[in-house]
Design a protein around this motif. Structure first.
Motif, mmCIF file in Angstrom:
data_model
loop_
_atom_site.group_PDB
_atom_site.id
_atom_site.type_symbol
_atom_site.label_atom_id
_atom_site.label_comp_id
_atom_site.label_asym_id
_atom_site.label_seq_id
_atom_site.Cartn_x
_atom_site.Cartn_y
_atom_site.Cartn_z
ATOM 1 N N MET A 34 -92.744 -44.186 -41.025
ATOM 2 C CA MET A 34 -91.630 -43.440 -40.284
ATOM 3 C C MET A 34 -90.657 -42.882 -41.042
ATOM 4 S SD MET A 34 -91.141 -45.894 -36.792
ATOM 5 C CE MET A 34 -90.484 -44.766 -36.065
ATOM 6 N N ALA A 35 -89.797 -41.958 -40.672
ATOM 7 C CA ALA A 35 -89.035 -41.340 -41.535
ATOM 8 C C ALA A 35 -87.520 -40.943 -40.804
ATOM 9 C CB ALA A 35 -89.466 -40.107 -42.064
ATOM 10 N N TRP A 36 -86.460 -40.447 -41.538
ATOM 11 C CA TRP A 36 -85.597 -39.939 -41.034
ATOM 12 C C TRP A 36 -85.119 -38.484 -41.828
ATOM 13 C CZ3 TRP A 36 -82.463 -41.647 -37.291
ATOM 14 C CH2 TRP A 36 -82.493 -43.182 -36.814
ATOM 15 N N PHE A 37 -85.026 -37.685 -41.080
ATOM 16 C CA PHE A 37 -84.480 -36.283 -41.216
ATOM 17 C C PHE A 37 -83.177 -36.060 -40.911
ATOM 18 C CE2 PHE A 37 -88.323 -34.206 -43.076
ATOM 19 C CZ PHE A 37 -89.560 -35.346 -42.957
ATOM 20 N N ARG A 38 -82.569 -34.901 -41.359
ATOM 21 C CA ARG A 38 -81.208 -34.493 -40.847
ATOM 22 C C ARG A 38 -81.199 -32.999 -40.851
ATOM 23 N NH1 ARG A 38 -77.326 -36.947 -45.737
ATOM 24 N NH2 ARG A 38 -77.992 -35.299 -47.337
ATOM 25 N N GLN A 39 -80.345 -32.470 -40.166
ATOM 26 C CA GLN A 39 -80.314 -30.859 -40.000
ATOM 27 C C GLN A 39 -78.697 -30.709 -39.749
ATOM 28 O OE1 GLN A 39 -82.773 -29.100 -36.980
ATOM 29 N NE2 GLN A 39 -82.675 -27.209 -38.250
ATOM 30 N N ALA A 40 -78.087 -29.838 -40.575
ATOM 31 C CA ALA A 40 -76.695 -29.760 -40.557
ATOM 32 C C ALA A 40 -76.874 -28.135 -39.984
ATOM 33 C CB ALA A 40 -76.310 -29.472 -41.955
ATOM 34 N N PRO A 41 -75.414 -27.742 -39.216
ATOM 35 C CA PRO A 41 -75.350 -26.138 -38.808
ATOM 36 C C PRO A 41 -75.912 -25.214 -39.638
ATOM 37 C CG PRO A 41 -73.561 -27.690 -38.304
ATOM 38 C CD PRO A 41 -74.332 -28.574 -39.318
ATOM 39 N N GLY A 42 -76.894 -24.426 -39.570
ATOM 40 C CA GLY A 42 -77.063 -23.300 -40.150
ATOM 41 C C GLY A 42 -78.097 -23.603 -41.240
ATOM 42 N N LYS A 43 -78.674 -24.843 -41.427
ATOM 43 C CA LYS A 43 -79.432 -25.142 -42.515
ATOM 44 C C LYS A 43 -80.920 -25.744 -41.807
ATOM 45 C CE LYS A 43 -76.004 -26.458 -45.953
ATOM 46 N NZ LYS A 43 -75.625 -27.354 -46.903
ATOM 47 N N GLU A 44 -81.795 -25.660 -42.770
ATOM 48 C CA GLU A 44 -82.957 -26.273 -42.281
ATOM 49 C C GLU A 44 -83.164 -27.843 -42.026
ATOM 50 O OE1 GLU A 44 -85.966 -22.713 -44.092
ATOM 51 O OE2 GLU A 44 -86.163 -24.740 -44.759
ATOM 52 N N ARG A 45 -83.867 -28.354 -41.329
ATOM 53 C CA ARG A 45 -84.189 -29.932 -41.283
ATOM 54 C C ARG A 45 -84.555 -30.332 -42.742
ATOM 55 N NH1 ARG A 45 -86.690 -32.205 -35.800
ATOM 56 N NH2 ARG A 45 -84.905 -30.390 -35.206
ATOM 57 N N GLU A 46 -83.985 -31.443 -43.245
ATOM 58 C CA GLU A 46 -84.376 -31.914 -44.684
ATOM 59 C C GLU A 46 -84.744 -33.461 -44.521
ATOM 60 O OE1 GLU A 46 -81.068 -31.528 -47.221
ATOM 61 O OE2 GLU A 46 -79.888 -33.111 -46.466
ATOM 62 N N PHE A 47 -85.642 -33.827 -45.348
ATOM 63 C CA PHE A 47 -85.795 -35.136 -45.619
ATOM 64 C C PHE A 47 -84.967 -36.193 -46.141
ATOM 65 C CE2 PHE A 47 -88.676 -38.679 -46.426
ATOM 66 C CZ PHE A 47 -88.239 -39.136 -47.509
ATOM 67 N N THR A 91 -72.744 -35.016 -43.028
ATOM 68 C CA THR A 91 -72.767 -34.357 -41.686
ATOM 69 C C THR A 91 -73.854 -33.716 -41.247
ATOM 70 O OG1 THR A 91 -70.320 -34.673 -41.642
ATOM 71 C CG2 THR A 91 -71.366 -33.252 -39.938
ATOM 72 N N ALA A 92 -74.431 -34.267 -40.223
ATOM 73 C CA ALA A 92 -75.818 -33.589 -39.325
ATOM 74 C C ALA A 92 -76.132 -34.451 -38.212
ATOM 75 C CB ALA A 92 -76.802 -33.675 -40.677
ATOM 76 N N VAL A 93 -77.005 -33.547 -37.612
ATOM 77 C CA VAL A 93 -77.847 -34.341 -36.676
ATOM 78 C C VAL A 93 -79.058 -34.986 -37.478
ATOM 79 C CG1 VAL A 93 -79.491 -34.094 -34.561
ATOM 80 C CG2 VAL A 93 -77.448 -32.848 -34.880
ATOM 81 N N TYR A 94 -79.155 -36.513 -36.909
ATOM 82 C CA TYR A 94 -80.356 -37.171 -37.889
ATOM 83 C C TYR A 94 -81.354 -37.658 -36.728
ATOM 84 C CZ TYR A 94 -77.351 -37.812 -41.950
ATOM 85 O OH TYR A 94 -76.564 -37.722 -42.841
ATOM 86 N N TYR A 95 -82.503 -37.303 -37.309
ATOM 87 C CA TYR A 95 -83.714 -37.340 -36.506
ATOM 88 C C TYR A 95 -84.562 -38.376 -37.228
ATOM 89 C CZ TYR A 95 -82.360 -32.827 -34.581
ATOM 90 O OH TYR A 95 -81.776 -31.703 -34.002
ATOM 91 N N CYS A 96 -85.171 -39.348 -36.274
ATOM 92 C CA CYS A 96 -86.183 -39.987 -36.630
ATOM 93 C C CYS A 96 -87.565 -39.413 -36.308
ATOM 94 C CB CYS A 96 -86.231 -41.293 -36.204
ATOM 95 S SG CYS A 96 -86.437 -41.699 -34.459
ATOM 96 N N ALA A 97 -88.752 -39.832 -37.038
ATOM 97 C CA ALA A 97 -90.024 -39.175 -37.033
ATOM 98 C C ALA A 97 -91.083 -40.272 -37.363
ATOM 99 C CB ALA A 97 -90.046 -38.063 -37.712
#
Length: 125
Positions: A34-47, A91-97
């Motif tokens: 399992m992992a966490w990624f994040r995506q800031a406005p105007g940027k790609e989702r990153e590990f 600062t970003a939206v954080y996603y788990c996967a």
């Protein structure tokens, strides 16, 4: 089918801490990692970080090493991300996967089979 639900995001001042949680559910849940990624406005989702579901081996993106800690509770099918010494650039939206089978790389978005809806983390300066 697997569902992932994140929680724990919010607004915090620089230097503060937050703990994110991601609960997995489904008829039969099993994972390779399992992992966490994040995506800031105007940027790609990153590990950000990942953890092996059985052995618990962890790996972090360089900018969060020493500040973030990923952990899991297999009995609860939950993964956590403890975030300390937060910076405005976190600062970003954080996603788990989660990925259900062994994969060559655990730091790329395309490896993962299921994603949560995301939780907003905002760090003020």
């Amino acid at each position: 089918q697997v569902q992932l639900v994140e929680s724990g995001g919010g607004l915090v001042q620089a230097g503060g801490s937050l703990r994110l949680s991601c609960a997995a559910s489904g008829r039969t849940f099993s994972a390779y990692a399992m992992a966490w990624f994040r995506q800031a406005p105007g940027k790609e989702r990153e590990f950000v970080a990942c953890i092996g579901w059985s052995g618990g081996r962890t790996y972090y993106e360089d900018s969060v090493k020493g500040r973030f800690t990923i952990s899991r509770d297999n009995a609860k099918n939950t993964v956590y991300l403890q975030m300390n010494s937060l910076k405005p650039e976190d600062t970003a939206v954080y996603y788990c996967a989660t990925v259900v089978r062994p994969a060559a790389s655990l730091v790329v978005v395309t490896t993962y089979d299921y994603w949560g809806q995301g939780t907003q983390v905002t760090v003020s300066s």
